[in-house]
Design a protein around this motif. Structure first.
Motif, PDB file in Angstrom:
ATOM      1  N   PRO A   5      -5.843   0.239   2.461  1.00 28.77           N
ATOM      2  CA  PRO A   5      -5.101   1.521   2.323  1.00 28.77           C
ATOM      3  C   PRO A   5      -5.187   2.341   3.608  1.00 28.77           C
ATOM      4  N   SER A   6      -4.033   2.861   4.055  1.00 29.76           N
ATOM      5  CA  SER A   6      -3.980   3.690   5.288  1.00 29.76           C
ATOM      6  C   SER A   6      -2.632   4.416   5.321  1.00 29.76           C
ATOM      7  N   LEU A   7      -2.265   4.906   6.491  1.00 25.05           N
ATOM      8  CA  LEU A   7      -0.983   5.574   6.679  1.00 25.05           C
ATOM      9  C   LEU A   7       0.075   4.578   7.128  1.00 25.05           C
ATOM     10  N   CYS A  29       3.744   7.809   9.997  1.00 23.17           N
ATOM     11  CA  CYS A  29       2.690   8.813   9.896  1.00 23.17           C
ATOM     12  C   CYS A  29       1.602   8.598  10.942  1.00 23.17           C
ATOM     13  N   GLU A  72       3.662   9.026   1.070  1.00 18.03           N
ATOM     14  CA  GLU A  72       3.733   8.263  -0.171  1.00 18.03           C
ATOM     15  C   GLU A  72       4.833   7.199  -0.136  1.00 18.03           C
ATOM     16  N   GLN A 130       0.844  -1.186   0.000  1.00 20.51           N
ATOM     17  CA  GLN A 130       0.000   0.000   0.000  1.00 20.51           C
ATOM     18  C   GLN A 130       0.897   1.261   0.000  1.00 20.51           C
ATOM     19  N   THR A 131       0.395   2.328  -0.524  1.00 23.23           N
ATOM     20  CA  THR A 131       1.133   3.617  -0.540  1.00 23.23           C
ATOM     21  C   THR A 131       0.588   4.532   0.545  1.00 23.23           C
ATOM     22  N   CYS A 132       1.486   5.024   1.362  1.00 22.33           N
ATOM     23  CA  CYS A 132       1.066   5.876   2.477  1.00 22.33           C
ATOM     24  C   CYS A 132       0.454   7.169   1.924  1.00 22.33           C
ATOM     25  N   GLU A 133      -0.648   7.515   2.477  1.00 19.36           N
ATOM     26  CA  GLU A 133      -1.338   8.705   2.032  1.00 19.36           C
ATOM     27  C   GLU A 133      -0.658   9.996   2.521  1.00 19.36           C
TER      28      GLU A 133
END
Length: 366
Positions: A351-353, A357, A343, A337-340
């Motif tokens: 999906p999450s941080l 973060c 990134e 997943q890509t950190c919001e």
């Protein structure tokens, strides 16, 4: 030295009454007191029967009741072969001296009952009714039963004749007192009067062997519909190589089993089924062993026998390498997943941080 002579026979020949014939056989008839069998001339001089058939008829007639008289039993008892014995029994069966029937026992097993009649022509004449047999009827295989003319039923006829003769005597002699005591001559028949009770009790011995109900019948009746035969196996693709190997294997069967002699038409019909075995990676020696092992004796129909074994013993296709590989435990892979926030890539089911973060923002871990 001179040929030894039987002096006892010569003495007996000298005692034969009357003039001796100039040619032909001379009979010296001595009465038998034990171990003898009465044979009628209708059998001994039957020109339609062979000498072997007459001989075996006399031998069967002389055996005790209940003796095995099958082909193999007679071949083990006498020096003749099975083919000669079988031919003689067929002659006796054609002329009415022998009867062989298949009987089903209460347990479902089929046996052969053999009945021998010493005078079959007498059975066709009008005879008085015979007394019913008492006791259960044994259904033993190869039972030799000698049927003879009922002598006991003729005794009353002989007894009544003397009674009818003195009947006119009282007309001429007024006081025939001795005649009346002879009237109770039929008294010996009194023991036969209890014959009707056994007739009523006849079903009693049959109770231990009740007929099997149709619902629990183990052997289907002869009129039951037969299951359709399985079709011959067919290969996915009959290549020239498979066809040639199948034809060679079927043609070579008679070398390993002389009973399995197949015609060209039979080989042509059985080639696709044999090619199916070869298509499934079956070795020719394995096919040959499956077709020639434990053969019935005799093999009446070789083509049908080979067809049955090719159909009933067809092996399944060999499994592939993937099917033989052991099943491995499935590894659960968590997607990236890509950190919001930053990134940065990290693994998470949703999906999450990322962890940094979330720590900065004070959010709990997903």
């Amino acid at each position: 030295m001179d040929t030894p002579q039987n002096t006892a026979l010569m003495r007996a020949l000298a005692e034969v009454p009357g003039p001796l014939p100039t040619s032909g056989v001379v009979h010296i008839a001595l009465p038998h007191t034990e171990r003898f069998t009465v044979v009628g001339n209708h059998l001994a001089q039957n020109a339609a029967l062979s000498t072997a058939a007459v001989g075996f008829a006399v031998r069967i007639q002389s055996l005790p009741q209940g003796t095995e008289v099958g082909i193999k039993a007679l071949a083990a008892r006498f020096p003749e072969g099975e083919k000669l014995i079988a031919a003689a029994l067929r002659e006796l069966e054609a002329h009415g001296y022998l009867q062989r029937t298949r009987v089903r026992l209460p347990n479902g097993r089929m046996v052969t009952r053999t009945v021998f009649c010493n005078h079959p022509e007498a059975l066709l004449r009008t005879r008085p009714a015979m007394a019913p047999r008492q006791g259960p009827d044994p259904l033993a295989p190869q039972v030799s039963t000698q049927v003879s003319a009922p002598v006991s039923t003729q005794a009353p006829a002989l007894g009544t004749a003397p009674i009818a003769v003195p009947a006119p005597v009282p007309a001429h002699i007024p006081a025939p007192a001795p005649v009346t005591p002879h009237v109770p001559l039929p008294a010996p028949e009194a023991p036969e009067t209890p014959a009707p009770p056994p007739v009523t009790e006849r079903p009693v011995p049959a109770e231990p062997h009740p007929p099997t109900p149709p619902t629990s019948r183990l052997v289907p009746p002869p009129t039951a519909p037969k299951a359709p035969s399985r079709p011959l196996p067919q290969p996915r693709e009959l290549t020239p190589g498979l066809q040639q190997a199948a034809v060679a294997l079927l043609s070579d069967l008679r070398r390993h089993a002389p009973e399995l002699v197949l015609s060209e038409a039979d080989i042509e019909r059985l080639t696709p089924a044999t090619a199916t075995w070869l298509e499934r990676d079956t070795h020719p020696d394995t096919i040959r062993q499956a077709l020639t092992t434990d053969l019935p004796q005799p093999v009446k129909y070789p083509a049908k026998f080979v067809r049955h074994r090719l159909t009933a013993l067809l092996p399944p296709p060999l499994p592939g390498a993937e099917e033989l590989a052991p099943a491995r435990p499935r590894t659960v892979v968590i997607p990236l997943q890509t950190c919001e926030g930053c990134e940065r890539a990290f693994r998470s089911r949703t999906p999450s941080l990322c962890r940094d973060c979330r720590t900065a923002c004070g959010q709990p871990a997903a």
